[in-house]
Design an enzyme around this catalytic site. Structure first.
Site, mmCIF file in Angstrom:
data_model
loop_
_atom_site.group_PDB
_atom_site.id
_atom_site.type_symbol
_atom_site.label_atom_id
_atom_site.label_comp_id
_atom_site.label_asym_id
_atom_site.label_seq_id
_atom_site.Cartn_x
_atom_site.Cartn_y
_atom_site.Cartn_z
ATOM 1 N N ILE A 132 0.840 -1.200 0.000
ATOM 2 C CA ILE A 132 0.000 0.000 0.000
ATOM 3 C C ILE A 132 0.873 1.248 0.000
ATOM 4 O O ILE A 132 1.941 1.276 0.624
ATOM 5 C CB ILE A 132 -0.942 0.001 1.233
ATOM 6 N N ASP A 134 0.393 5.441 0.651
ATOM 7 C CA ASP A 134 -0.511 6.534 1.026
ATOM 8 C C ASP A 134 0.215 7.868 0.919
ATOM 9 O O ASP A 134 0.073 8.577 -0.059
ATOM 10 C CB ASP A 134 -1.139 6.308 2.412
ATOM 11 N N GLY A 136 3.442 8.230 0.595
ATOM 12 C CA GLY A 136 4.546 8.072 -0.340
ATOM 13 C C GLY A 136 5.925 8.252 0.274
ATOM 14 O O GLY A 136 6.934 8.167 -0.424
ATOM 15 N N PHE A 183 -9.333 2.324 6.622
ATOM 16 C CA PHE A 183 -8.354 1.451 7.264
ATOM 17 C C PHE A 183 -8.660 0.014 6.837
ATOM 18 O O PHE A 183 -9.651 -0.574 7.266
ATOM 19 C CB PHE A 183 -8.421 1.581 8.788
ATOM 20 N N VAL A 184 -7.818 -0.539 5.992
ATOM 21 C CA VAL A 184 -8.038 -1.885 5.484
ATOM 22 C C VAL A 184 -6.990 -2.833 6.049
ATOM 23 O O VAL A 184 -5.845 -2.446 6.322
ATOM 24 C CB VAL A 184 -8.028 -1.928 3.948
ATOM 25 N N ASP A 190 -1.794 -5.500 8.243
ATOM 26 C CA ASP A 190 -2.137 -5.791 9.636
ATOM 27 C C ASP A 190 -2.624 -4.566 10.391
ATOM 28 O O ASP A 190 -2.499 -3.429 9.936
ATOM 29 C CB ASP A 190 -0.911 -6.360 10.367
#
Length: 214
Positions: A132, A134, A136, A183-184, A190
């Site tokens: 992921i 976000d 950067g 929030f994944v 985790d």
């Protein structure tokens, strides 16, 4: 986000709530800890196959070193490399891949790569894999580090790019999904070391945040 790389990604709308949990199987011990299945495992794997095809179109003429960013990126990198290798077997000369692991902590400005040894970088393309992106920050630090090895080509693949205000100024070269600022967890992502064992990418619930809060 007006860019060729984002145009090729799958963009998830802000109002997408995800799939109902009862449509999927997931570990019983997470019952009540996630709100929905945001991206099912099968959809993830299909998208990874597409990314692997794009990578081969761009880099299939070179040997490939893959830098896997731990810990959240290990499943993505493993599946991406498997797909690259499988699809490259249709070539006259299947590419050679090598995987190294790297830890990045942007908040400590620390890059742990003591055991990283690159031989013949001028004949090598490097692909860094992140789960992921976000802000950067970690991606920027990673690129600054790998450029010291002077590889022929450097590319970044990220399964997720989070759509946030003031987000990453430098985009990954290969993007799986562009998602809202939610929030994944799951698929090795985790929350305080929990949820890595979920196959699907899910939205964590407030109950889950409280339950696994440090």
């Amino acid at each position: 986000m007006d860019d060729r790389r984002t145009d090729q990604a799958v963009e998830i709308a802000d109002d997408w709530a995800g799939y109902a949990l009862e449509l999927f199987t997931y570990p019983d011990h997470y019952h009540g800890d996630v709100e929905s299945v945001y991206i099912p495992h099968g959809v993830i794997m299909n998208r990874i196959e597409c990314l692997a095809r794009d990578i081969l179109d761009d880099l299939g003429h070179d040997n490939l070193m893959v830098l896997c960013v731990l810990k959240g990126g290990y499943k993505f990198c493993a599946d991406l490399v498997d797909s690259v290798k499988a699809q490259s077997r249709s070539f006259d000369h299947p590419i050679t891949t090598r995987v190294e692991f790297i830890r990045l902590k942007s908040y400590l400005n620390d890059c742990s790569t003591e055991d990283l040894h690159i031989i013949g970088p001028e004949d090598l393309s490097m692909l860094t894999g992140k789960a992921i992106v976000d802000t950067g920050r970690t991606m920027k630090m990673l690129l600054q580090h790998v450029e010291k090895f002077q590889p022929r080509t450097v590319r970044v693949a990220s399964l997720l790019l989070k759509r946030i205000p003031g987000g990453a100024m430098t985009l990954p070269d290969y993007i799986g999904f562009i998602i809202p600022n939610r929030f994944v967890v799951g698929y090795a992502l985790d929350y305080n070391e929990y949820f890595r064992d979920l196959n699907h990418i899910c939205v964590i619930s407030e109950t889950g945040k409280l339950k696994y809060k440090l």
